[in-house]
Design a protein around this motif. Structure first.
Motif, PDB file in Angstrom:
ATOM      1  N   ALA A  22      -8.916  -9.192   9.127  1.00  0.00           N
ATOM      2  CA  ALA A  22      -9.650  -7.749   8.662  1.00  0.00           C
ATOM      3  C   ALA A  22     -10.770  -8.007   8.278  1.00  0.00           C
ATOM      4  O   ALA A  22     -11.162  -9.442   7.330  1.00  0.00           O
ATOM      5  CB  ALA A  22      -8.612  -7.400   7.603  1.00  0.00           C
TER       6      ALA A  22
ATOM      7  N   TYR B 208      -2.027  -0.171  -5.684  1.00  0.00           N
ATOM      8  CA  TYR B 208      -1.410  -1.002  -4.974  1.00  0.00           C
ATOM      9  C   TYR B 208       0.581  -1.275  -5.984  1.00  0.00           C
ATOM     10  O   TYR B 208       0.466  -1.271  -6.744  1.00  0.00           O
ATOM     11  CB  TYR B 208      -1.923  -2.376  -4.451  1.00  0.00           C
TER      12      TYR B 208
ATOM     13  N   LYS C 250     -10.467   3.723  -4.388  1.00  0.00           N
ATOM     14  CA  LYS C 250     -10.813   3.598  -2.510  1.00  0.00           C
ATOM     15  C   LYS C 250      -9.399   2.447  -2.723  1.00  0.00           C
ATOM     16  O   LYS C 250      -8.479   1.720  -3.548  1.00  0.00           O
ATOM     17  CB  LYS C 250     -11.914   2.545  -2.522  1.00  0.00           C
ATOM     18  N   LYS C 251      -8.860   2.232  -1.647  1.00  0.00           N
ATOM     19  CA  LYS C 251      -7.361   1.864  -1.584  1.00  0.00           C
ATOM     20  C   LYS C 251      -6.869   1.407  -0.098  1.00  0.00           C
ATOM     21  O   LYS C 251      -7.539   2.301   1.099  1.00  0.00           O
ATOM     22  CB  LYS C 251      -6.326   2.873  -1.772  1.00  0.00           C
ATOM     23  N   VAL C 252      -7.003   0.199   0.418  1.00  0.00           N
ATOM     24  CA  VAL C 252      -6.446  -0.304   1.939  1.00  0.00           C
ATOM     25  C   VAL C 252      -5.323   0.348   2.377  1.00  0.00           C
ATOM     26  O   VAL C 252      -4.314  -0.299   1.708  1.00  0.00           O
ATOM     27  CB  VAL C 252      -7.188  -1.612   2.001  1.00  0.00           C
ATOM     28  N   HIS C 253      -5.080   1.081   3.142  1.00  0.00           N
ATOM     29  CA  HIS C 253      -3.610   1.048   3.732  1.00  0.00           C
ATOM     30  C   HIS C 253      -3.601   0.163   5.555  1.00  0.00           C
ATOM     31  O   HIS C 253      -4.478   0.304   5.456  1.00  0.00           O
ATOM     32  CB  HIS C 253      -3.322   2.232   4.268  1.00  0.00           C
TER      33      HIS C 253
ATOM     34  N   SER D 191     -13.096  -6.053   6.449  1.00  0.00           N
ATOM     35  CA  SER D 191     -13.523  -5.426   4.674  1.00  0.00           C
ATOM     36  C   SER D 191     -13.237  -6.131   4.011  1.00  0.00           C
ATOM     37  O   SER D 191     -12.383  -6.915   3.950  1.00  0.00           O
ATOM     38  CB  SER D 191     -12.879  -4.278   5.154  1.00  0.00           C
TER      39      SER D 191
ATOM     40  N   PHE E  50       0.387  -1.537  -0.462  1.00  0.00           N
ATOM     41  CA  PHE E  50      -0.524   0.198   0.040  1.00  0.00           C
ATOM     42  C   PHE E  50       0.919   1.405  -0.312  1.00  0.00           C
ATOM     43  O   PHE E  50       0.283   2.277   0.206  1.00  0.00           O
ATOM     44  CB  PHE E  50      -0.682   0.012   0.979  1.00  0.00           C
TER      45      PHE E  50
ATOM     46  N   ASP F  35     -12.730  -4.959   1.486  1.00  0.00           N
ATOM     47  CA  ASP F  35     -11.605  -4.529   0.581  1.00  0.00           C
ATOM     48  C   ASP F  35     -10.550  -4.652   0.909  1.00  0.00           C
ATOM     49  O   ASP F  35     -10.005  -4.890  -0.266  1.00  0.00           O
ATOM     50  CB  ASP F  35     -12.006  -3.408   0.664  1.00  0.00           C
ATOM     51  N   PHE F  36     -10.318  -5.588   2.118  1.00  0.00           N
ATOM     52  CA  PHE F  36      -8.456  -6.006   1.950  1.00  0.00           C
ATOM     53  C   PHE F  36      -8.931  -7.755   1.734  1.00  0.00           C
ATOM     54  O   PHE F  36      -8.992  -8.593   2.419  1.00  0.00           O
ATOM     55  CB  PHE F  36      -8.493  -5.713   3.707  1.00  0.00           C
ATOM     56  N   GLN F  37      -8.862  -8.373   0.286  1.00  0.00           N
ATOM     57  CA  GLN F  37      -8.296  -9.287   0.316  1.00  0.00           C
ATOM     58  C   GLN F  37      -7.429 -10.077   0.860  1.00  0.00           C
ATOM     59  O   GLN F  37      -6.493  -9.940   1.389  1.00  0.00           O
ATOM     60  CB  GLN F  37      -7.924  -9.015  -1.276  1.00  0.00           C
TER      61      GLN F  37
END
Length: 479
Positions: free
Chosen positions: A166, A221, A124-127, A168, A81, A170-172
């Motif tokens: 996790a 990413y 959209k992005k997961v940090h 979410s 990230f 969005d967090f694979q």
């Protein structure tokens, strides 16, 4: 504070940075410790930029308390990230005690790494997640062992990535991600008749873009690895999506990009086979200066002014992290600028690590012009030679190149104003990479001694300047 085996030290207190205990230097982050609470630190410079670290090594950093013996650590198991690729530098820890988790930063890059959005653009992005780890040594053993324990925990966290907990969507998780592998070869027929292995190459996936665009990419990413001795590489745990594959090989100039776009879907295991990188090359090497590794570390880095020292970096591989090295140039070259003679000079001692401005008084700076002298036994006046210049950094600077005529009004080549990485002031040895391939008419050269003039004309600040990575003159094609 600890961020590497050879970067650990007792730190000053926040009060030490404020007058009268501390004296601000050329910018607010740099402070001379005049009367610190810990007298052992008197006379040292404190500057948070002295503790920057490349993404690829920025996995664990933090603090140790000796009484009681406890450790407080930040562990970042994955760089996916972070922006700018594996060699992008970021801040770690500094006086406070402060720990930073840097997700987005323009440090050592400038505005290129500031995300920009169009009206209505979807993003959209997961940090993260980032792991905070506390350990203790209540049995009275050596508190510095807490650092070793933190490194062990870091390896555990890296093997545990991506985390299962996790919630979410969005967090694979692992089963939702993909993997690629292959082998990278290098083809340069002026060096070897056969393809060479891309040993230690940086191979990575980033959002689709132009060749080398990954170092300025800051929305998606990135997934990187280092190739093995045989050039083989493998990248796992890739978030599903569309990517380009990029690479660069230490020892060779330029960037590789696979022409095809890669679409990674859940559970993919893609084998790409042999990929061949052909670095820029027109003719045989006539001479070269430096090592093409995107860093100026192989060049001459002076000792610091003894009045502005961080003792951690005395006799240290990162000796370039000392404060005020830009001022040493005028001291080492008081009567004229650097002159480098091919076949006589040694770039480890005779090529200053940064082309900086010359200080003439308290607030005035003078542009500098460096010279490269080389002899030619013969010249092909109707042929085209090639001068390749790779820069490791540029800070509001310009490179003008002239051949055998220093007074020529218009340079034979100019980059124009480039770069805002501020690496000179921030104790770095590289930032964004620039490669310029300059056609050189044989009519510009002479039989006998030739001189290339490298001028950096922007002189409003002591921090404007260039760092070179590598320079090479090639003969005409087929010669």
């Amino acid at each position: 504070m600890a961020l590497a085996d050879d970067r650990k030290r007792i730190m000053p207190m926040p009060e030490d940075r404020v007058s009268p205990r501390g004296q601000q230097l050329a910018y607010p982050e740099a402070v001379l410790l005049v009367d610190p609470i810990n007298p052992d630190l008197r006379g040292e410079v404190d500057d948070k930029y002295q503790y920057s670290c490349e993404n690829q090594y920025n996995n664990v950093h933090g603090w140790i308390s000796f009484d009681p013996p406890i450790g407080f650590w930040q562990i970042t198991p994955s760089d996916e990230f972070r922006t700018g690729g594996p060699v992008k530098q970021n801040l770690t820890s500094h006086v406070g005690p402060t720990m930073l988790a840097m997700f987005l930063s323009g440090h050592y890059a400038g505005d290129d790494l500031t995300p920009k959005f169009m009206t209505g653009e979807y993003w959209k992005k997961v940090h993260g997640p980032v792991f905070m780890y506390l350990n203790s040594s209540w049995d009275g053993s050596n508190p510095t062992l807490l650092w070793k324990d933190a490194k062990v925990q870091m390896m555990i966290e890296k093997e545990s990535w991506p985390y299962y907990f996790a919630l979410s969507d969005d967090f694979q998780k692992t089963e939702q991600r993909g993997r690629i592998s292959g082998r990278l070869l290098v083809r340069d027929r002026y060096l070897h008749d056969a393809d060479l292995y891309g040993t230690s190459a940086y191979v990575g996936l980033a959002l689709p873009g132009d060749v080398g665009s990954w170092q300025r990419e800051c929305k998606g990413y990135q997934f990187w690895c280092r190739a093995h001795d045989g050039g083989s590489f493998s990248i796992r745990n890739i978030v599903a999506g569309d990517y380009n594959l990029y690479a660069w090989v230490p020892g060779f100039i330029g960037d590789y990009k696979l022409d095809a776009k890669l679409t990674i879907s859940s559970g993919d295991d893609i084998y790409l086979g042999d990929l061949v990188y052909e670095p820029p090359r027109d003719g045989p090497t006539m001479w070269e200066i430096g090592i093409p590794d995107r860093s100026a570390s192989e060049f001459y880095v002076p000792d610091p002014n003894p009045n502005y020292v961080n003792r951690l970096y005395i006799n240290h591989p990162d000796r370039f992290r000392q404060y005020g090295l830009w001022e040493r140039y005028a001291e080492l070259y008081p009567d004229g600028d650097l002159v480098y003679t091919i076949g006589q000079s040694d770039y480890t001692t005779d090529w200053f690590f940064a082309q900086v401005n010359r200080r003439t008084d308290q607030s005035t700076y003078q542009p500098t012009t460096w010279q490269i002298k080389f002899n030619l036994d013969s010249v092909s006046p109707n042929s085209t030679y090639k001068f390749r210049v790779a820069l490791a950094s540029s800070a509001n600077a310009e490179l003008q190149v002239r051949f055998n005529n220093q007074d020529r009004t218009a340079p034979h080549f100019t980059t124009g104003l480039i770069g805002k990485d501020n690496t000179i002031a921030r104790h770095g040895i590289h930032a964004l990479y620039w490669l310029f391939n300059i056609d050189v008419s044989g009519a510009w050269l002479v039989q006998g001694m030739n001189t290339i003039y490298l001028k950096q004309p922007r002189n409003q600040s002591p921090f404007q300047g260039l760092m070179y990575d590598y320079l090479r003159m090639e003969g005409p094609s087929g010669s």
